[in-house]
Each structure stands twice: as C-alpha cells, then as structure tokens.
Design an enzyme around this catalytic site. Structure first.
Site, PDB file in Angstrom:
ATOM      1  N   ARG A 287       2.534 -19.831  -8.612  1.00 22.22           N
ATOM      2  CA  ARG A 287       1.729 -19.984  -7.417  1.00 22.22           C
ATOM      3  C   ARG A 287       0.824 -21.196  -7.500  1.00 22.22           C
ATOM      4  O   ARG A 287       0.194 -21.583  -6.527  1.00 22.22           O
ATOM      5  CB  ARG A 287       0.885 -18.735  -7.200  1.00 22.22           C
ATOM      6  CG  ARG A 287      -0.236 -18.620  -8.190  1.00 22.22           C
ATOM      7  CD  ARG A 287      -0.965 -17.320  -8.128  1.00 22.22           C
ATOM      8  NE  ARG A 287      -1.861 -17.244  -9.262  1.00 22.22           N
ATOM      9  CZ  ARG A 287      -3.073 -17.784  -9.276  1.00 22.22           C
ATOM     10  NH1 ARG A 287      -3.545 -18.430  -8.253  1.00 22.22           N
ATOM     11  NH2 ARG A 287      -3.816 -17.699 -10.361  1.00 22.22           N
TER      12      ARG A 287
ATOM     13  N   TYR B 148       2.587 -15.981  -6.087  1.00 21.09           N
ATOM     14  CA  TYR B 148       1.513 -15.088  -6.514  1.00 21.09           C
ATOM     15  C   TYR B 148       2.082 -13.689  -6.724  1.00 21.09           C
ATOM     16  O   TYR B 148       1.811 -13.020  -7.725  1.00 21.09           O
ATOM     17  CB  TYR B 148       0.434 -15.050  -5.434  1.00 21.09           C
ATOM     18  CG  TYR B 148      -0.960 -14.752  -5.934  1.00 21.09           C
ATOM     19  CD1 TYR B 148      -1.194 -14.059  -7.118  1.00 21.09           C
ATOM     20  CD2 TYR B 148      -2.081 -15.161  -5.205  1.00 21.09           C
ATOM     21  CE1 TYR B 148      -2.470 -13.795  -7.559  1.00 21.09           C
ATOM     22  CE2 TYR B 148      -3.367 -14.906  -5.645  1.00 21.09           C
ATOM     23  CZ  TYR B 148      -3.553 -14.213  -6.811  1.00 21.09           C
ATOM     24  OH  TYR B 148      -4.829 -13.950  -7.238  1.00 21.09           O
TER      25      TYR B 148
ATOM     26  N   VAL C 273      -5.674 -11.965   1.126  1.00 22.85           N
ATOM     27  CA  VAL C 273      -7.094 -12.247   1.389  1.00 22.85           C
ATOM     28  C   VAL C 273      -7.357 -13.749   1.287  1.00 22.85           C
ATOM     29  O   VAL C 273      -8.022 -14.334   2.142  1.00 22.85           O
ATOM     30  CB  VAL C 273      -7.998 -11.473   0.397  1.00 22.85           C
ATOM     31  CG1 VAL C 273      -9.431 -11.985   0.470  1.00 22.85           C
ATOM     32  CG2 VAL C 273      -7.953  -9.988   0.692  1.00 22.85           C
TER      33      VAL C 273
ATOM     34  N   ARG D 264       0.835  -1.203   0.000  1.00 27.28           N
ATOM     35  CA  ARG D 264       0.000   0.000   0.000  1.00 27.28           C
ATOM     36  C   ARG D 264       0.868   1.250   0.000  1.00 27.28           C
ATOM     37  O   ARG D 264       0.593   2.215  -0.726  1.00 27.28           O
ATOM     38  CB  ARG D 264      -0.908   0.012   1.236  1.00 27.28           C
ATOM     39  CG  ARG D 264      -2.174  -0.826   1.103  1.00 27.28           C
ATOM     40  CD  ARG D 264      -3.169  -0.488   2.214  1.00 27.28           C
ATOM     41  NE  ARG D 264      -4.365  -1.301   2.133  1.00 27.28           N
ATOM     42  CZ  ARG D 264      -5.398  -1.046   1.330  1.00 27.28           C
ATOM     43  NH1 ARG D 264      -5.366  -0.013   0.517  1.00 27.28           N
ATOM     44  NH2 ARG D 264      -6.463  -1.842   1.327  1.00 27.28           N
ATOM     45  N   ARG D 265       1.912   1.227   0.820  1.00 25.43           N
ATOM     46  CA  ARG D 265       2.812   2.382   0.871  1.00 25.43           C
ATOM     47  C   ARG D 265       3.543   2.563  -0.452  1.00 25.43           C
ATOM     48  O   ARG D 265       3.625   3.656  -0.990  1.00 25.43           O
ATOM     49  CB  ARG D 265       3.842   2.185   1.989  1.00 25.43           C
ATOM     50  CG  ARG D 265       3.255   2.460   3.350  1.00 25.43           C
ATOM     51  CD  ARG D 265       4.349   2.555   4.386  1.00 25.43           C
ATOM     52  NE  ARG D 265       3.767   2.728   5.708  1.00 25.43           N
ATOM     53  CZ  ARG D 265       4.290   2.266   6.819  1.00 25.43           C
ATOM     54  NH1 ARG D 265       5.425   1.608   6.779  1.00 25.43           N
ATOM     55  NH2 ARG D 265       3.695   2.458   7.977  1.00 25.43           N
TER      56      ARG D 265
ATOM     57  N   TYR E 218       3.114 -20.168  -1.998  1.00 25.44           N
ATOM     58  CA  TYR E 218       1.997 -19.630  -2.774  1.00 25.44           C
ATOM     59  C   TYR E 218       2.039 -18.111  -2.791  1.00 25.44           C
ATOM     60  O   TYR E 218       1.931 -17.475  -3.851  1.00 25.44           O
ATOM     61  CB  TYR E 218       0.680 -20.114  -2.162  1.00 25.44           C
ATOM     62  CG  TYR E 218      -0.526 -19.296  -2.549  1.00 25.44           C
ATOM     63  CD1 TYR E 218      -1.104 -19.431  -3.807  1.00 25.44           C
ATOM     64  CD2 TYR E 218      -1.096 -18.393  -1.655  1.00 25.44           C
ATOM     65  CE1 TYR E 218      -2.221 -18.687  -4.162  1.00 25.44           C
ATOM     66  CE2 TYR E 218      -2.209 -17.650  -1.998  1.00 25.44           C
ATOM     67  CZ  TYR E 218      -2.768 -17.790  -3.249  1.00 25.44           C
ATOM     68  OH  TYR E 218      -3.865 -17.054  -3.585  1.00 25.44           O
ATOM     69  N   PHE E 219       2.226 -17.518  -1.601  1.00 20.38           N
ATOM     70  CA  PHE E 219       2.257 -16.061  -1.500  1.00 20.38           C
ATOM     71  C   PHE E 219       3.388 -15.490  -2.342  1.00 20.38           C
ATOM     72  O   PHE E 219       3.213 -14.528  -3.091  1.00 20.38           O
ATOM     73  CB  PHE E 219       2.404 -15.647  -0.037  1.00 20.38           C
ATOM     74  CG  PHE E 219       2.197 -14.178   0.191  1.00 20.38           C
ATOM     75  CD1 PHE E 219       0.926 -13.680   0.428  1.00 20.38           C
ATOM     76  CD2 PHE E 219       3.263 -13.297   0.178  1.00 20.38           C
ATOM     77  CE1 PHE E 219       0.726 -12.328   0.637  1.00 20.38           C
ATOM     78  CE2 PHE E 219       3.061 -11.934   0.383  1.00 20.38           C
ATOM     79  CZ  PHE E 219       1.792 -11.451   0.616  1.00 20.38           C
TER      80      PHE E 219
ATOM     81  N   ALA F 288      -3.576 -12.408  -2.606  1.00 19.54           N
ATOM     82  CA  ALA F 288      -2.866 -13.520  -1.969  1.00 19.54           C
ATOM     83  C   ALA F 288      -3.082 -13.490  -0.464  1.00 19.54           C
ATOM     84  O   ALA F 288      -3.299 -14.528   0.179  1.00 19.54           O
ATOM     85  CB  ALA F 288      -1.373 -13.464  -2.298  1.00 19.54           C
TER      86      ALA F 288
END
Lengths: 179, 179, 179
Positions: A138, A97, A54, A30-31, A93-94, A52
């Site tokens: 992923r 992704y 969520v 976000r930053r 996975y994270f 990822a």
C-alpha cells in the site's frame, strides 16, 4: 458555466462511487468478522480495511477541494486527468492495505518507518500486477496518490497566482513569457 | 465568474495546506512513538496529536462549505477574512492540543467539563504567546474557531435570506434599509 | 449564477447546522459520561452517539458533492428536495442509533447481519413516530438515506451523460425523446 466544470463534476461523481465501494467493503468485512457497530476494533484484517476506508474518507474532501480549484484556475482537463490518476492510486492503496499481512507490515514498519519503501521480499502478486511491477504494497500507492495531490496543489496555486497577478497588479505572466 | 470566487479558492487551498501539515504531524508522531497503522492507540501524546488531526479533518468540509456559501451569498472578502481567522485558530488549537499535558487535561475536564475555560495555573508559554496572552490551552482556540464558523453560518444565512426575499418575494431589504 | 445554486446553498447550510447539532450531542455525551478527549471509548451509550456522529461526518462531503452535481447538471429543485430528505433521514438515523439498546443491537446483528431489517419486537416509540410507523431503529433511516444518495448519484450521472452527449456528440437526448 457548466462547460467549465463538467469534467470536474464527472470526476467528483466517480470519486463518490469509489468511496461507496470502500464503504461497502467495510460493511462486508463487518459481516464476515462479526463486528457489530459501534465496534471498530477486531482482527488486523478487519482493522486494515476499516482504516483504509477512514483514511480515504479523510482525504476525499481535500481531493475534491483541490480538484476544483486546480480545474477552475489552472486547466480543467489536466485537473480531471490528475483526478482520475488519484482515484486509481487510491484504489490500489485500498487493495494493497487490505492485502498486506500484519506481520510484514509490522516488520517493514519496525525497520524502515511508517511510509518507507517496503522490502521486495513481501510479494503480493495482485498489487504488483495492479501497479505494473512497482513496489507490492500500500505504500507505493499512498506515495503516488499524495504526489498527485501535491501536483494538484501546485496547479491550483499557480493558477491562483496568475489570476491574482493579472487581476490586482495587471501583470499577465503568460503574455510576458510568450513575448 | 473567477472574480467572484478567487479569494475563496485561495483560502480553500490554504486550508488544504494546513490539513497537509496536520497529516504530516501525525506521520511524524507515528514514527516517533513507533505506532504502525492501522493502530490508532498509544501514549497520550500520540493520541492527542491523532485526535487533533481527526477533529480538524472532520471540520474541514464544514468549513469549506460555509466559506463558499458565505462568500457567494454575503461577501467574498469578509468570508475569506473569516476563513483566514478560522485557519489561524485551528493552528492554535492543534498546537495547544499537542502541548497540553494529559494530567492537566484530565483535571480541567473533571472539574470544569469538556469545553469550559481551563485554569490559569496550567501555563503553556508557547500557546499563550500564540494566542496573544489569552487562555493557554486548546480550549480557547476551539471556542474561537467555533465562533468563526457560527459567524460564517450567520453570514451565509443572511445572504441566502436576502437572496430568497428579493428573488421570490421581490423584497429588497438593503434598499428598504437605505431608504 | 446565484439563481442556479441558491437552493443547493440553502440545503448545504442546513446540512452544516445538522452536523453542528450532532457535534453538540457528542460534547453533551462526553460531559454526561465523563469521557475527556482524546478518549473515544466508553459505555455503549456514548460510543453509539460518537459513532453516529463520525458516520454522519464521513458522509457529509459525499452528500454535498452529490447534491451540487445533481443540482447543477440535472435539476436544482429536485436535488434540493432530495437533499432535505437525506438530512431528515440522517436525523432519524442519529436518533435511532442513540436510542437503540446495545443488547437488541447485538442480537439483531448476530442473527441478521449488519444492515438487515431489525425485529419488530424492539419497539422504540420515539423512532417509530419519527419514521411514521416504519421499522423502529437506525437501520431503516440508514437504508433510506443511502437510497437518497443513490438517487442523487443517478440524477448527477444522467445529467452529466446528457451534457456530455450534447456537448461532444451533439446528441440532444431530451429533444429526441420529445420528437
């Protein structure tokens, strides 16, 4: 009582720490991309990290519920080991992704469907290292983590069946098999 | 210890399987409508299935938490029965949400608000069969499942109150009522 | 057994009631702004309430998991007290998120980043009253609630470490410290 759950508790706390790591990645993204809450849309790089996290959040209660039923009714050590495997594959996975470029994702989706095996041409060195030479995306981790959850479902169901049979019918399957 | 929780554990595993079914429906819908992750917007048919799954996911930890408190502090059998009822109404909700056309949804919303009783004119034969002739939409199941959760809240609260009173005040309400 | 978990169970049920309150706020906002499901986008006022609820939902399973591990392996009373503190700060977060105007949010974000301390110029009398004169926004509560979660993580980890050491190594740290 604690003796029968301490491994499950340890894996649960570890799972919480993993979730915290994913949350921090979203805050960091976000930053970086300047996307202020409550906004959740932005460049594909941000949306992948957000989705990822969520997705991992959605699966967390399911994972914990299965871990504990399998550990209480089947075998604590086995459930905890499967739990560690699940957390590891969620991490892969994270990372996969986040790393996957939106172009290759779109292509692999358009031609092969949502959860199909991606083409080897993609080549993400980091993910492939993490997954020890397995398919670099992923999709392999998500298959793997889902597989671990199904094994936990099977363990919990078998353990519960055994308990129900011996408790209500008086049928001890394990003793029958041993005889 | 397992004797006091085996029914709760069984309903929990069943709830996980229901969540898995909803996840598979979303994956199926992603394939059908060609919507690749991380995208979550698409035609109303897809968005309804996606939102129904997300909504059920959000409620899952709340459901499990209530199921166990009500089962441990009030009555295991009753909590498990309420749990089955909840899972059944969640299934009806998912099916009703998926089936409801966006036009009728918009109309019923515009005229009657988000959780109001829909008009009988809609007529979804499948849902009405599922709900045994009750109102043919996702709204009746969501009312019903929410009602079950409130009964679980009441059971857990009563059980906890009873425990607190008898543990801290030495007041056994049940014995007083029986006397 | 119930003696060792009744405070944790009570805080868990209280947490469920808080989630129910947040859900009701979203339903209320959907009606007020005329946003029918499955839509989740609308005016910033709606989106803030929606995101605040989603965020609280995401954290709920993590909170419950930590509460129970800390309560079982460290100290039930302390974990329950921290749990109450968490629920209180979540309430302040929700109220602050809902109240914050999108302009001030955008400004404070643009200049200071996602989780930075907001400028005192904002001034939301309600939030500032709730938080006893602390920074008037959703950011202080979210910091605070995250802090409480980290304390729960620390308590659960210490308790588990103590159990592992005394169970596997036969090392009773508390007795060593007391000696």
């Amino acid at each position: 009582m604690l003796e029968q759950i301490h491994l499950l508790a340890a894996v649960t706390v570890l799972g919480v720490l993993e979730q915290a790591y994913f949350f921090l990645q979203v805050i960091h993204a976000r930053r970086r991309f300047g996307i202020s809450p409550p906004n959740i849309s932005g460049p594909p790089e941000f949306e992948r990290i957000f989705r990822a996290q969520v997705n991992s959040s959605e699966y967390f209660p399911i994972f914990v519920a299965l871990l504990w039923q399998a550990g209480l009714f089947f075998h604590q050590g086995l459930a905890a080991a499967l739990g560690l495997l699940y957390l590891y594959s969620r991490y892969c996975y994270f990372m996969g992704y986040r790393a996957s470029s939106s172009d290759s994702l779109g292509m692999s989706y358009g031609s092969q469907g949502c959860l199909s095996e991606p083409s080897v041409a993609e080549g993400h060195p980091h993910s492939s290292t993490v997954m020890l030479g397995l398919s670099p995306s992923r999709l392999t981790p998500i298959y793997f983590s889902t597989g671990v959850l199904w094994v936990l479902v099977a363990a919990a169901t078998l353990g519960l069946l055994h308990f129900f049979l011996s408790h209500y019918v008086g049928l001890n399957v394990l003793r029958l098999l041993a005889a």
